[in-house]
Design a protein around this motif. Structure first.
Motif, short mmCIF file in Angstrom:
data_model
loop_
_atom_site.label_atom_id
_atom_site.label_comp_id
_atom_site.label_asym_id
_atom_site.label_seq_id
_atom_site.Cartn_x
_atom_site.Cartn_y
_atom_site.Cartn_z
N LYS A 177 82.31 -56.74 20.01
CA LYS A 177 83.38 -57.74 19.90
C LYS A 177 82.85 -59.16 20.12
O LYS A 177 83.09 -60.06 19.32
N SER A 178 82.10 -59.32 21.21
CA SER A 178 81.59 -60.68 21.49
C SER A 178 80.62 -61.11 20.41
O SER A 178 80.51 -62.30 20.09
N THR A 179 79.91 -60.14 19.86
CA THR A 179 78.96 -60.49 18.80
C THR A 179 79.71 -61.05 17.59
O THR A 179 79.32 -62.08 17.04
N PRO A 219 84.36 -68.69 25.67
CA PRO A 219 83.41 -67.58 25.84
C PRO A 219 83.90 -66.55 26.84
O PRO A 219 84.78 -66.83 27.66
N GLN A 220 83.31 -65.37 26.73
CA GLN A 220 83.71 -64.27 27.63
C GLN A 220 83.47 -64.66 29.09
O GLN A 220 84.28 -64.38 29.95
N LYS A 221 82.33 -65.29 29.31
CA LYS A 221 82.04 -65.72 30.66
C LYS A 221 82.37 -67.21 30.72
O LYS A 221 81.63 -68.04 30.20
N PHE A 268 89.19 -66.48 21.29
CA PHE A 268 89.29 -66.17 22.71
C PHE A 268 88.53 -64.88 22.95
O PHE A 268 88.99 -63.81 22.56
N ASP A 269 87.36 -64.98 23.56
CA ASP A 269 86.57 -63.77 23.77
C ASP A 269 86.92 -63.18 25.13
O ASP A 269 86.40 -63.61 26.16
N ASP A 270 87.80 -62.23 25.11
CA ASP A 270 88.22 -61.56 26.35
C ASP A 270 88.61 -62.59 27.41
O ASP A 270 88.29 -62.44 28.58
#
Ligand SMILES: Nc1ncnc2c1ncn2[C@@H]1O[C@H](COP(=O)(O)OP(=O)(O)OP(=O)(O)O)[C@@H](O)[C@H]1O
Ligand SMILES: [Mg+2]
Length: 578
Positions: free
Chosen positions: A375-377, A416-418, A496-498
């Motif tokens: 997903k993040s990719t 980003p996710q983080k 929106f990544d997670d």
């Protein structure tokens, strides 16, 4: 090292002045012993006080001028190489910003930092040493020898003899020291990496009670570095006395043999003094030159490391095309992925295979899938952090490869996710989204991101300081702050990544409701793990091990997609499923 000399080209004039002054300095230094000999021979020996005053005054003048010239040389050298260091650092930094993440990962953050800091310092020092020590050496040697031969042939040959002994000795030493210098640089890399890992991972290390073993590991790297450095210094420490002995022997020889010649009336006493000074100067510069040769390989390996980064061809920056090419057909979709296959550099197989979906303006496209499903990719391919191997990604019908990266990224609001915040104030972080955003817009974005109440409750409000990485905020606060930052930007596509993972269900729901109002004109890509977050998305893409396992609405997928059903069953209660 040679290749980096191109960074000197803007300062050609000053560099030429530096070389000229350097030459004058050498001449001045050699001229003084000649005057000494003259004073002794024609002044002291004959008792001609006038001559002593005259030549002595002249000598003082020469000494002052030479000192002035050497100050100027040092000033110019320092100036030129400091500025050159700045320019190389700038170039390296610019380059690191233009590298694709694939390339960047190849070097690694720690090594990149060492290259930008220590490596360039080494290069600067080597250049400066070369200018001040190595360049004058040949001139000094040749001119010094000519002057020495003019005084006495045999004694001049003894100076040459001493030079040969020094060279032989230096050759032996350098054979031992050179490999150590090379090792020192790789130890430094390791030391930066371990240190950085330990400083950034401090919480984990403490939580896992690894402090002691990590301390040992850090200690080991420091010790290795220190030991190698000490060994090098020992060699140099041993080298110094030996060289002094050689120099003193040379002096003895000149005094001994010279004395006999003076007694025999074949030479004047002042010439002995001049010869001793020539010998010392020649040997001094020879030794310095050799030292520079020894630090050169280290600087050379630093220069190679810097050039390695500078010579990376940045991936195609995006060739702007005003018209669409044949397969850039007008498409109603804002964002379209078509048979996208992607493989990380160095990985054995692609992480994404034939991914296709499109996202429309005003709609939310959710991506769900197990951890590691890619997903993040997918999210990172849209702003072109990486280039895909096959397939196409289009925005408003235009292939993103044909768009300048700046234009592409202007269209995208990426969370980003983080969540990552920059040090500065909360306001500074929001302005990263849009430089000239007004307070009204910022407050509005914070409201939508459900973070405005929190900011208002802070004593300094929007001026509250953010520490490095945003570590003085909770995970959920960081997430909402980064969401607000993307909202300030008002882009055409939101990713929106997670980004809702650390929010409680109520805040998550409120945020999505507010967002729906907000992003009417944009396409939203929403990556999530929780079904409840994406249930009411207009379209859901289910990823499974890098492949699309199904696309549709929640209702459609519940009927047709097994992977989705499994995720839903594991998360939702019976009534929610019904
Ligand atoms: N920089 C990288 N280099 C090599 N492989 C990577 C890199 N980043 C991710 N991967 C691999 O790609 C795969 C997909 O990772 P990705 O981060 O896209 O998963 P994800 O679906 O976002 O997972 P999660 O839900 O845990 O965030 C993983 O197997 C991971 O090991
Ligand atoms: Mg992820």
């Amino acid at each position: 090292m040679i290749r980096l000399l191109r960074f000197l080209s803007p300062y050609k004039g000053r560099a030429a002045a530096m070389l000229l002054l350097l030459f004058l300095q050498v001449l001045g230094t050699l001229y003084i012993p000649t005057l000494t000999a003259d004073i002794v021979n024609r002044g002291i020996v004959t008792g001609d006080l006038d001559h002593i005053w005259r030549v002595g005054g002249f000598m003082l003048l020469a000494a002052i001028l030479t000192a002035g010239v050497s100050v100027a040389v040092t000033y110019l050298t320092t100036w030129i190489f400091s500025i050159m260091g700045r320019d190389i650092r700038n170039a390296l930094f610019q380059k690191s910003q233009s590298l694709s993440l694939n390339e960047f990962n190849r070097f690694g953050t720690a090594s990149m930092i060492t290259r930008c800091t220590n490596d360039i310092t080494q290069i600067q020092q080597a250049y400066m040493a070369a200018i001040e020590m190595l360049l004058p050496a040949p001139v000094m040697t040749v001119a010094g020898l000519i002057l020495a031969f003019s005084k006495d042939t045999l004694l001049a040959f003894s100076i040459i003899g001493a030079m040969l002994v020094v060279c032989l000795f230096a050759f032996l030493v350098s054979r031992k020291a050179l490999p150590m210098f090379a090792r020192l640089q790789s130890l430094l890399d390791r030391f930066t990496r371990v240190l950085r890992e330990n400083l950034t991972g401090i919480r984990v290390i403490r939580a896992f009670n690894r402090s002691d073993s990590e301390k040992e590991r850090v200690d080991q790297t420091f010790t290795d570095y220190a030991e190698t450095a000490i060994r090098i210094n020992k060699i140099f420490a041993a080298m110094m006395p030996v060289i002094l002995i050689i120099m003193n022997f040379c002096t003895l020889l000149i005094i001994g043999a010279g004395g006999q010649r003076v007694a025999a009336g074949r030479m004047q006493i002042g010439d002995i003094m001049a010869l001793i000074e020539y010998a010392m100067l020649i040997l001094y510069y020879l030794i310095m030159g050799i030292m520079v040769f020894m630090i050169f390989p280290r600087a050379q390996s630093c220069a190679n490391r810097v050039s390695e980064v500078l010579s990376v061809q940045p991936e195609a920056p995006g060739t702007p095309r005003s018209h669409r090419d044949s397969n850039e057909a007008a498409s109603p979709a804002r964002l379209e992925l078509c048979n996208v296959t992607f493989q990380y550099q160095g990985a054995e197989e692609p992480v994404l295979n034939n991914i296709s979906f499109s996202a429309h303006k005003g709609q939310t496209t959710a991506i769900i899938g197990g951890t590691g499903s890619g997903k993040s990719t997918v999210a990172s391919l849209i702003p072109r952090f990486y280039d895909i191997q096959s397939g196409t990604i289009r925005i408003d019908g235009r292939n993103i490869r044909h768009m300048p990266k700046r234009e592409l990224r202007d269209k995208i609001g990426y969370v980003p996710q983080k969540a990552f915040l920059f040090s500065g104030t909360i306001l500074d972080n929001f302005l990263h989204g849009k430089k000239d955003a007004g307070m009204e817009e910022i407050r509005h974005a914070a409201q939508v991101a459900q973070i405005s109440d929190f900011i208002d409750s802070l004593e300094s409000g929007y001026q509250t300081c953010v520490s490095q990485g945003g570590s003085n905020f909770s995970g959920g606060q960081r997430q909402r702050l980064s969401i607000a930052r993307a909202l300030v930007k008002r882009p055409e596509i939101y990713i929106f990544d997670d980004s809702f993972s650390a929010l409680d269900f109520k805040t998550d729901a409120r945020l999505r409701a507010a967002l729906r109002e907000e992003v009417r004109d944009a396409a939203v890509i929403l990556v999530a793990q929780r079904i409840s977050t994406i249930m009411d998305a207009d379209q859901i893409v289910v990823l499974d091990e890098g492949r699309v396992a199904g696309t549709g609405t929640h209702r459609e997928l519940m009927e047709s997609c097994q992977v989705y059903q499994q995720i839903a069953q594991s998360q939702l209660s019976e009534e929610e499923l019904a």
